[in-house]
Motif scaffolding. Structure first.
Motif, mmCIF file in Angstrom:
data_model
loop_
_atom_site.group_PDB
_atom_site.id
_atom_site.type_symbol
_atom_site.label_atom_id
_atom_site.label_comp_id
_atom_site.label_asym_id
_atom_site.label_seq_id
_atom_site.Cartn_x
_atom_site.Cartn_y
_atom_site.Cartn_z
ATOM 1 N N ASP A 128 -1.792 0.139 7.355
ATOM 2 C CA ASP A 128 -1.785 0.301 6.363
ATOM 3 C C ASP A 128 -3.096 -0.151 5.971
ATOM 4 O O ASP A 128 -3.721 1.122 5.164
ATOM 5 C CB ASP A 128 -1.330 -1.073 5.260
ATOM 6 C CG ASP A 128 0.396 -0.837 5.313
ATOM 7 O OD1 ASP A 128 1.194 0.520 5.827
ATOM 8 O OD2 ASP A 128 1.263 -1.502 4.795
ATOM 9 N N SER A 184 0.876 -1.130 0.222
ATOM 10 C CA SER A 184 0.120 0.390 -0.018
ATOM 11 C C SER A 184 0.579 1.591 -0.044
ATOM 12 O O SER A 184 2.187 1.152 0.332
ATOM 13 C CB SER A 184 -0.757 -0.027 0.697
ATOM 14 O OG SER A 184 0.035 0.661 1.927
ATOM 15 N N ASP A 224 -5.215 3.359 4.818
ATOM 16 C CA ASP A 224 -5.842 3.001 2.981
ATOM 17 C C ASP A 224 -7.847 3.250 2.538
ATOM 18 O O ASP A 224 -7.780 4.417 1.744
ATOM 19 C CB ASP A 224 -5.606 2.347 2.711
ATOM 20 C CG ASP A 224 -4.393 1.866 1.691
ATOM 21 O OD1 ASP A 224 -2.888 2.828 1.891
ATOM 22 O OD2 ASP A 224 -3.838 0.560 1.682
ATOM 23 N N LYS A 235 -9.759 6.909 1.131
ATOM 24 C CA LYS A 235 -10.250 5.958 0.662
ATOM 25 C C LYS A 235 -12.310 6.740 0.381
ATOM 26 O O LYS A 235 -12.234 7.190 0.246
ATOM 27 C CB LYS A 235 -10.142 5.010 0.171
ATOM 28 C CG LYS A 235 -9.218 4.275 -0.876
ATOM 29 C CD LYS A 235 -9.639 2.955 -1.194
ATOM 30 C CE LYS A 235 -8.553 1.768 -1.713
ATOM 31 N NZ LYS A 235 -8.452 0.636 -1.511
ATOM 32 N N VAL A 250 -0.510 9.758 -2.647
ATOM 33 C CA VAL A 250 -2.263 8.874 -1.834
ATOM 34 C C VAL A 250 -2.874 10.413 -1.956
ATOM 35 O O VAL A 250 -4.513 10.081 -1.965
ATOM 36 C CB VAL A 250 -2.595 8.023 -1.161
ATOM 37 C CG1 VAL A 250 -3.443 7.920 -0.030
ATOM 38 C CG2 VAL A 250 -1.793 7.084 -1.368
ATOM 39 N N LYS A 255 -0.203 12.623 5.560
ATOM 40 C CA LYS A 255 -0.153 11.077 6.124
ATOM 41 C C LYS A 255 0.472 10.904 6.946
ATOM 42 O O LYS A 255 -0.034 9.748 7.880
ATOM 43 C CB LYS A 255 1.061 10.628 4.483
ATOM 44 C CG LYS A 255 -0.421 10.936 3.553
ATOM 45 C CD LYS A 255 -0.050 10.275 1.996
ATOM 46 C CE LYS A 255 1.384 10.649 1.621
ATOM 47 N NZ LYS A 255 1.395 11.983 1.200
#
Length: 120
Positions: free
Chosen positions: A107, A14, A111, A115, A30, A37
């Motif tokens: 992770d 990821s 993630d 999203k 991302v 992050k």
């Protein structure tokens, strides 16, 4: 829920895999800001430590779910707290069920949160 330690399992890759130990200024495609992050990962670690009643220093990327003595109920409480904190639904399936260590667990959670943020 299969959270047993299985060394033969393949870890999903990821965008956050290198983030836990990496410099917060490392580029990861991302979100816009790498510092965001790093902050997200740090916040997830804080929730894992608090809800799992674990000394934060023990919540390291290579620590296994088993070594932290996290049970299924602990994982559910951690996910519930993260859902409340980030105002997202985190399904207990796929990569979360396969998580064997803290890095893989973070992770998968990070993630999913990213999203969900991108949808809004």
């Amino acid at each position: 829920m299969a959270l047993a330690d299985d060394k033969a399992a393949v870890e999903p890759k990821s965008a956050f895999s290198s983030l836990i130990a990496a410099d917060p200024d490392t580029e990861v495609n991302v979100t816009e800001n790498p510092k965001d992050k790093a902050k997200l990962v740090d916040e997830i670690i804080e929730v894992i430590a608090a809800e799992g009643m674990i000394d934060r220093s023990k919540v390291t990327p290579d620590a296994t779910i088993e070594s932290l003595d996290l049970k299924s109920v602990d994982i559910v409480m951690i996910l519930t707290a993260l859902e409340e904190k980030f105002n997202v639904y985190i399904p207990m399936d796929g990569s979360l069920q396969e998580a064997r260590d803290v890095k893989t667990l973070i992770d998968a959670i990070a993630d999913h949160i990213v999203k969900e943020r991108e949808k809004n």
